[in-house]
Design a protein around this motif. Structure first.
Motif, PDB file in Angstrom:
ATOM      1  N   LEU A  36       0.853  -1.185   0.000  1.00 41.66           N
ATOM      2  CA  LEU A  36       0.000   0.000   0.000  1.00 41.66           C
ATOM      3  C   LEU A  36       0.893   1.240   0.000  1.00 41.66           C
ATOM      4  N   VAL A  37       0.755   2.050  -1.054  1.00 44.94           N
ATOM      5  CA  VAL A  37       1.596   3.237  -1.204  1.00 44.94           C
ATOM      6  C   VAL A  37       0.701   4.448  -1.453  1.00 44.94           C
ATOM      7  N   VAL A  38       0.822   5.445  -0.607  1.00 44.31           N
ATOM      8  CA  VAL A  38       0.062   6.682  -0.770  1.00 44.31           C
ATOM      9  C   VAL A  38       0.906   7.671  -1.561  1.00 44.31           C
ATOM     10  N   ILE A  39       0.288   8.259  -2.582  1.00 45.54           N
ATOM     11  CA  ILE A  39       0.938   9.312  -3.376  1.00 45.54           C
ATOM     12  C   ILE A  39      -0.010  10.499  -3.387  1.00 45.54           C
ATOM     13  N   THR A  40       0.437  11.627  -2.838  1.00 44.15           N
ATOM     14  CA  THR A  40      -0.493  12.736  -2.636  1.00 44.15           C
ATOM     15  C   THR A  40       0.145  14.092  -2.926  1.00 44.15           C
ATOM     16  N   ASN A  41      -0.541  14.893  -3.744  1.00 44.91           N
ATOM     17  CA  ASN A  41      -0.147  16.285  -3.928  1.00 44.91           C
ATOM     18  C   ASN A  41      -0.578  17.048  -2.682  1.00 44.91           C
ATOM     19  N   GLN A  42       0.329  17.806  -2.115  1.00 44.38           N
ATOM     20  CA  GLN A  42       0.023  18.612  -0.932  1.00 44.38           C
ATOM     21  C   GLN A  42       0.461  20.055  -1.171  1.00 44.38           C
ATOM     22  N   SER A  43      -0.239  20.700  -2.112  1.00 48.85           N
ATOM     23  CA  SER A  43       0.118  22.070  -2.487  1.00 48.85           C
ATOM     24  C   SER A  43      -0.160  23.079  -1.378  1.00 48.85           C
ATOM     25  N   ALA A  44      -0.827  22.662  -0.300  1.00 54.16           N
ATOM     26  CA  ALA A  44      -1.045  23.579   0.827  1.00 54.16           C
ATOM     27  C   ALA A  44       0.286  24.105   1.353  1.00 54.16           C
ATOM     28  N   VAL A  45       1.346  23.301   1.224  1.00 52.97           N
ATOM     29  CA  VAL A  45       2.676  23.732   1.673  1.00 52.97           C
ATOM     30  C   VAL A  45       3.150  24.896   0.806  1.00 52.97           C
ATOM     31  N   ALA A  46       3.099  24.728  -0.514  1.00 50.97           N
ATOM     32  CA  ALA A  46       3.526  25.791  -1.425  1.00 50.97           C
ATOM     33  C   ALA A  46       2.639  27.025  -1.306  1.00 50.97           C
ATOM     34  N   ARG A  47       1.383  26.815  -0.961  1.00 46.38           N
ATOM     35  CA  ARG A  47       0.431  27.925  -0.836  1.00 46.38           C
ATOM     36  C   ARG A  47       0.548  28.647   0.510  1.00 46.38           C
ATOM     37  N   GLY A  48       1.400  28.127   1.423  1.00 41.53           N
ATOM     38  CA  GLY A  48       1.592  28.764   2.719  1.00 41.53           C
ATOM     39  C   GLY A  48       0.482  28.494   3.721  1.00 41.53           C
ATOM     40  N   LEU A  49      -0.337  27.479   3.455  1.00 47.87           N
ATOM     41  CA  LEU A  49      -1.446  27.157   4.355  1.00 47.87           C
ATOM     42  C   LEU A  49      -1.022  26.245   5.499  1.00 47.87           C
ATOM     43  N   CYS A  50       0.121  25.572   5.330  1.00 50.38           N
ATOM     44  CA  CYS A  50       0.686  24.724   6.370  1.00 50.38           C
ATOM     45  C   CYS A  50       2.159  24.509   6.030  1.00 50.38           C
ATOM     46  N   THR A  51       2.866  23.845   6.931  1.00 46.89           N
ATOM     47  CA  THR A  51       4.272  23.549   6.676  1.00 46.89           C
ATOM     48  C   THR A  51       4.412  22.093   6.247  1.00 46.89           C
ATOM     49  N   GLU A  52       5.559  21.769   5.695  1.00 40.65           N
ATOM     50  CA  GLU A  52       5.811  20.383   5.343  1.00 40.65           C
ATOM     51  C   GLU A  52       5.845  19.516   6.609  1.00 40.65           C
ATOM     52  N   ALA A  53       6.302  20.086   7.723  1.00 40.14           N
ATOM     53  CA  ALA A  53       6.301  19.365   8.999  1.00 40.14           C
ATOM     54  C   ALA A  53       4.872  19.012   9.417  1.00 40.14           C
TER      55      ALA A  53
END
Length: 191
Positions: free
Chosen positions: A48-65
């Motif tokens: 089982l492998v999750v692959i997910t775009n998380q553009s909220a990081v680039a948008r400044g809505l959250c951090t990668e942490a």
């Protein structure tokens, strides 16, 4: 390649409710049937492998942490239920992002296949025996670009999606339907 088969899964809209840029555990809610479906796929021998775009990081809505902390909680929650994710790969980038370090065009943001190819190499996955489940056309395009033959699009009841550009894609209502289509009466009852 003589590797293992895997199920590549988008996160928001496939595993959990897509509430828009989910990055906190308290906002995370598994979709009905998702946990049992993950367990059944694992029991049938799929990584089982999750692959997910998380553009909220680039948008400044959250951090990668923040994203990594959520993924750690999700993994721990699933592990307590006997489900082990082989990996979670996320893309924090978006070309129009407001955080300069992440505001780039990259090879990992779906529809690019970078996350899938990286996971396949890291885990010895045979892409020709694998499948991908997503809820956006970009998920399927990434799977097709990586050479995954079995592609499933989660479309909630009452919605429609034009799949004419992606022949052979199967439309499903959720992960439970993927399991039912793959194994039919062999699908294991939920526990």
């Amino acid at each position: 390649m003589n590797g293992k088969p895997a199920v590549f899964l988008d996160r928001d809209g496939v595993i959990n409710e897509d509430r828009g840029y989910v990055h906190r555990w308290e906002d995370f809610s598994f979709l009905p049937g998702a946990i049992d479906a993950l367990r059944q796929l694992q029991q049938k021998g799929y990584l089982l492998v999750v692959i997910t775009n998380q553009s909220a990081v680039a948008r400044g809505l959250c951090t990668e942490a923040d994203v990594l902390a959520l993924h750690e909680r999700m993994c721990a929650f699933l592990r307590e239920r006997g489900i082990e994710l082989a990996g979670i790969y996320h893309c924090p980038h978006h070309p129009q992002g407001s955080v300069s370090d992440y505001a780039i065009a990259c090879a990992c943001r779906k529809p690019e296949p970078g996350m899938i190819l990286r996971a396949a190499q890291a885990h010895g996955i045979d892409l020709s025996r694998s499948l991908l489940v997503g809820d956006k056309i970009s998920d399927l395009e990434a799977g097709r670009a990586a050479g995954i033959p079995s592609l499933y699009l989660v479309v909630p009841p009452g919605q429609d999606e034009d799949l004419s550009s992606l022949p052979g894609v199967q439309r499903v209502s959720g992960l439970s339907e993927v399991v039912e289509r793959m194994f039919g009466s062999q699908a294991m009852p939920s526990s």
